[in-house]
Scaffold this motif. Structure first.
Motif, PDB file in Angstrom:
ATOM      1  N   VAL A   1       0.812  -1.218   0.000  1.00  0.00           N
ATOM      2  CA  VAL A   1       0.000   0.000   0.000  1.00  0.00           C
ATOM      3  C   VAL A   1       0.847   1.271   0.000  1.00  0.00           C
ATOM      4  N   ALA A   2       1.991   1.275   0.674  1.00  0.00           N
ATOM      5  CA  ALA A   2       2.818   2.486   0.688  1.00  0.00           C
ATOM      6  C   ALA A   2       3.339   2.799  -0.716  1.00  0.00           C
ATOM      7  N   GLY A   3       3.853   1.788  -1.410  1.00  0.00           N
ATOM      8  CA  GLY A   3       4.319   1.990  -2.774  1.00  0.00           C
ATOM      9  C   GLY A   3       3.181   2.312  -3.719  1.00  0.00           C
ATOM     10  N   ALA A   4       2.035   1.668  -3.514  1.00  0.00           N
ATOM     11  CA  ALA A   4       0.864   1.948  -4.349  1.00  0.00           C
ATOM     12  C   ALA A   4       0.443   3.406  -4.200  1.00  0.00           C
ATOM     13  N   THR A   5       0.508   3.918  -2.991  1.00  0.00           N
ATOM     14  CA  THR A   5       0.146   5.306  -2.747  1.00  0.00           C
ATOM     15  C   THR A   5       1.041   6.250  -3.533  1.00  0.00           C
ATOM     16  N   GLU A   6       2.352   5.990  -3.535  1.00  0.00           N
ATOM     17  CA  GLU A   6       3.272   6.849  -4.289  1.00  0.00           C
ATOM     18  C   GLU A   6       2.997   6.775  -5.782  1.00  0.00           C
ATOM     19  N   GLU A   7       2.711   5.586  -6.286  1.00  0.00           N
ATOM     20  CA  GLU A   7       2.429   5.437  -7.714  1.00  0.00           C
ATOM     21  C   GLU A   7       1.119   6.128  -8.087  1.00  0.00           C
ATOM     22  N   LEU A   8       0.133   6.043  -7.211  1.00  0.00           N
ATOM     23  CA  LEU A   8      -1.153   6.677  -7.483  1.00  0.00           C
ATOM     24  C   LEU A   8      -1.087   8.192  -7.290  1.00  0.00           C
ATOM     25  N   LEU A   9      -0.067   8.680  -6.625  1.00  0.00           N
ATOM     26  CA  LEU A   9       0.204  10.114  -6.583  1.00  0.00           C
ATOM     27  C   LEU A   9       0.894  10.580  -7.862  1.00  0.00           C
ATOM     28  N   ARG A  10       1.696   9.686  -8.461  1.00  0.00           N
ATOM     29  CA  ARG A  10       2.446  10.039  -9.666  1.00  0.00           C
ATOM     30  C   ARG A  10       1.580  10.048 -10.913  1.00  0.00           C
ATOM     31  N   VAL A  11       0.694   9.068 -11.058  1.00  0.00           N
ATOM     32  CA  VAL A  11       0.028   8.799 -12.328  1.00  0.00           C
ATOM     33  C   VAL A  11      -0.983   9.856 -12.768  1.00  0.00           C
ATOM     34  N   PRO A  12      -1.901  10.335 -11.900  1.00  0.00           N
ATOM     35  CA  PRO A  12      -2.939  11.256 -12.397  1.00  0.00           C
ATOM     36  C   PRO A  12      -2.375  12.576 -12.877  1.00  0.00           C
ATOM     37  N   ASN A  13      -3.195  13.283 -13.659  1.00  0.00           N
ATOM     38  CA  ASN A  13      -2.822  14.642 -14.051  1.00  0.00           C
ATOM     39  C   ASN A  13      -2.675  15.497 -12.803  1.00  0.00           C
ATOM     40  N   ALA A  14      -1.592  16.234 -12.719  1.00  0.00           N
ATOM     41  CA  ALA A  14      -1.322  17.081 -11.559  1.00  0.00           C
ATOM     42  C   ALA A  14      -1.441  18.547 -11.951  1.00  0.00           C
ATOM     43  N   VAL A  15      -1.523  19.392 -10.960  1.00  0.00           N
ATOM     44  CA  VAL A  15      -1.653  20.825 -11.204  1.00  0.00           C
ATOM     45  C   VAL A  15      -0.359  21.384 -11.776  1.00  0.00           C
ATOM     46  N   GLY A  16      -0.473  22.254 -12.784  1.00  0.00           N
ATOM     47  CA  GLY A  16       0.679  23.008 -13.251  1.00  0.00           C
ATOM     48  C   GLY A  16       0.857  24.211 -12.346  1.00  0.00           C
ATOM     49  N   LEU A  17       2.002  24.315 -11.705  1.00  0.00           N
ATOM     50  CA  LEU A  17       2.196  25.333 -10.672  1.00  0.00           C
ATOM     51  C   LEU A  17       2.768  26.626 -11.247  1.00  0.00           C
ATOM     52  N   PRO A  18       2.091  27.754 -11.023  1.00  0.00           N
ATOM     53  CA  PRO A  18       2.614  29.030 -11.526  1.00  0.00           C
ATOM     54  C   PRO A  18       3.737  29.567 -10.639  1.00  0.00           C
ATOM     55  N   ARG A  19       4.798  29.997 -11.279  1.00  0.00           N
ATOM     56  CA  ARG A  19       5.907  30.654 -10.608  1.00  0.00           C
ATOM     57  C   ARG A  19       6.282  31.883 -11.440  1.00  0.00           C
ATOM     58  N   TYR A  20       7.062  32.788 -10.822  1.00  0.00           N
ATOM     59  CA  TYR A  20       7.457  34.021 -11.510  1.00  0.00           C
ATOM     60  C   TYR A  20       8.955  34.241 -11.364  1.00  0.00           C
ATOM     61  N   ALA A  21       9.588  34.611 -12.489  1.00  0.00           N
ATOM     62  CA  ALA A  21      11.029  34.869 -12.468  1.00  0.00           C
ATOM     63  C   ALA A  21      11.305  36.144 -11.671  1.00  0.00           C
ATOM     64  N   ARG A  22      12.168  36.026 -10.673  1.00  0.00           N
ATOM     65  CA  ARG A  22      12.518  37.179  -9.848  1.00  0.00           C
ATOM     66  C   ARG A  22      13.641  38.013 -10.484  1.00  0.00           C
ATOM     67  N   GLU A  23      14.275  37.428 -11.492  1.00  0.00           N
ATOM     68  CA  GLU A  23      15.339  38.107 -12.237  1.00  0.00           C
ATOM     69  C   GLU A  23      15.507  37.392 -13.559  1.00  0.00           C
ATOM     70  N   ILE A  35       2.185  -0.481  -9.135  1.00  0.00           N
ATOM     71  CA  ILE A  35       2.209  -0.191  -7.695  1.00  0.00           C
ATOM     72  C   ILE A  35       3.459  -0.731  -7.016  1.00  0.00           C
ATOM     73  N   ALA A  36       4.262  -1.523  -7.749  1.00  0.00           N
ATOM     74  CA  ALA A  36       5.526  -2.015  -7.203  1.00  0.00           C
ATOM     75  C   ALA A  36       6.715  -1.251  -7.785  1.00  0.00           C
ATOM     76  N   ARG A  37       6.468  -0.129  -8.434  1.00  0.00           N
ATOM     77  CA  ARG A  37       7.525   0.658  -9.083  1.00  0.00           C
ATOM     78  C   ARG A  37       8.577   1.096  -8.065  1.00  0.00           C
ATOM     79  N   LYS A  38       9.848   1.052  -8.469  1.00  0.00           N
ATOM     80  CA  LYS A  38      10.943   1.399  -7.565  1.00  0.00           C
ATOM     81  C   LYS A  38      11.815   2.519  -8.131  1.00  0.00           C
ATOM     82  N   GLU A  39      11.302   3.290  -9.059  1.00  0.00           N
ATOM     83  CA  GLU A  39      12.114   4.313  -9.710  1.00  0.00           C
ATOM     84  C   GLU A  39      12.116   5.615  -8.907  1.00  0.00           C
ATOM     85  N   ALA A  40      12.445   6.708  -9.568  1.00  0.00           N
ATOM     86  CA  ALA A  40      12.602   8.000  -8.888  1.00  0.00           C
ATOM     87  C   ALA A  40      11.304   8.455  -8.222  1.00  0.00           C
TER      88      ALA A  40
END
Length: 376
Positions: free
Chosen positions: A249-271, A308-313
């Motif tokens: 379940v712990a590994g499955a949780t990480e994989e299920l966090l990775r797979v869905p579409n995630a929010v594109g996060l806005p950032r702004y260049a400070r320089e 759910i058994a993925r061991k990559e990054a």
């Protein structure tokens, strides 16, 4: 978002840094490669604040995710300060101690769903309720007042109605301010009471932190539980693997966090600075594409497949480095509680509709499912 095109009508693609036009009609840059996104999370040349926020490019009307936040001059120092205040309350050791209570909350929600019988809406019965109940308990929100917060948190995530989102945020801040006053007069064993003990936090400062925690600690977990459950339910091989091997379940949780579409996060260049040879000007919008980064084929083998058994990054859904989500340990406890009980109590559960017919929250910047019909 759409890609900027050249005079010949061809997309402009600078390796993994691309020019885009957001849904608001504003120009910016999209960063999609895993290593670049991870590095930029911690790069001090990027931030959430903008020196002229009223003219800054935006990705949506959403209060928290759509555009700039914070004071440009003090952003980094204030972020470090707020992290120092909040992190001890959400440390992994604290969340391990809280795990039993989260599991009790999840069990109660599943009990109610089971009593009402099949078919059911897994999103409405569990995903939309557990995170608010959990963060509400940690903060010390009275039980009878927790469900009333959902209307505000839902409205604050609206992508296309800035007035609605801002109004909801204002109303929620007022409520949090009254809660702070009550905690100062009658403290209890909860996070908000402990924040109120700090001499460096005013009432308004403590109320703002409470609002951010209630929104961020609720909305993102709601989305992740719903999307993760949907992906798991429609992949019968992976579902059965977790049924047969609940220790995954712990590994499955990480994989299920990775797979869905995630929010594109806005950032702004400070320089002015360069990324992968591309010059980005001060004040320009830079969107960190978490979905693309989490599906980078150079990092994840067969990235679109659930394993759910993925061991990559590690995925980047919770950010990285100094911008790593303070609430990640709580979210993991919540997701693991839901997925472990889901497969152990309802091993025959299936989607009640075709996966393509699952209704999505199209008007929310955070996305996610609007309903998850299931049968067992």
């Amino acid at each position: 978002m759409t890609l900027e095109t050249s005079a010949a009508g061809c997309p402009i693609d600078h390796r993994t840094i691309r020019r885009i036009t957001t849904a608001m009609g504003h120009e910016g840059w999209l960063v999609s490669e895993y290593d670049h996104v991870r590095k930029l999370f911690s790069d001090p040349k990027l931030g959430r604040a903008h020196p002229a926020p009223e003219t800054a490019a935006r990705v949506a009307e959403s209060t928290f995710f759509g555009g700039p936040m914070g004071d440009f001059a003090t952003e980094h120092a204030e972020h470090e300060r707020m992290r120092g205040i909040l992190q001890p309350h959400f440390a992994p050791s604290k969340m391990r101690a809280f795990r039993g209570r989260v599991e009790e909350i999840a069990s109660g929600l599943f009990d109610t769903m089971a009593e009402q019988g099949s078919p059911a809406d897994l999103y409405g019965a569990v995903a939309a309720r557990l995170p608010l109940m959990a963060i509400g308990e940690l903060l010390g929100v009275p039980v009878g007042e927790r469900d009333g917060l959902r209307g505000w948190t839902d409205a604050m995530a609206v992508a296309t109605d800035g007035l609605k989102a801002a109004t909801a945020a204002g109303e929620m801040l007022k409520y949090c301010l009254t809660l702070v006053v009550r905690k100062r007069a009658d403290p209890a064993d909860d996070v908000l009471s402990r924040l109120c003990e700090r001499e460096d936090l005013t009432d308004s400062g403590a109320a703002m932190l409470a609002m951010v925690m209630l929104f961020a600690g609720h909305e993102t977990s709601v989305v992740q539980i719903g999307m993760g459950a949907m992906h798991l339910l429609r992949d019968r091989e992976q579902w059965q693997m977790l049924v047969d091997r609940p220790e995954l379940v712990a590994g499955a949780t990480e994989e299920l966090l990775r797979v869905p579409n995630a929010v594109g996060l806005p950032r702004y260049a400070r320089e002015d600075f360069k990324v992968d040879g591309v010059e980005i000007g001060a004040g320009e919008l830079v969107v960190l594409d978490l979905t693309a980064a989490n599906h980078d084929a150079a990092v994840f083998q067969d990235p679109d497949r659930i394993d759910i058994a993925r061991k990559e990054a590690a995925h980047l859904t919770f950010g990285y480095g100094v911008r790593y989500c303070v609430g990640a340990p709580l979210a993991r406890v919540e997701l693991q509680a839901v997925y472990s009980q889901l497969v152990s109590r309802f091993p025959t559960m299936r989607l009640a509709v075709d996966p393509a017919d699952v209704r999505m929250r199209e008007d929310r910047f955070t996305g996610g499912v609007a309903e998850l019909p299931v049968i067992w």
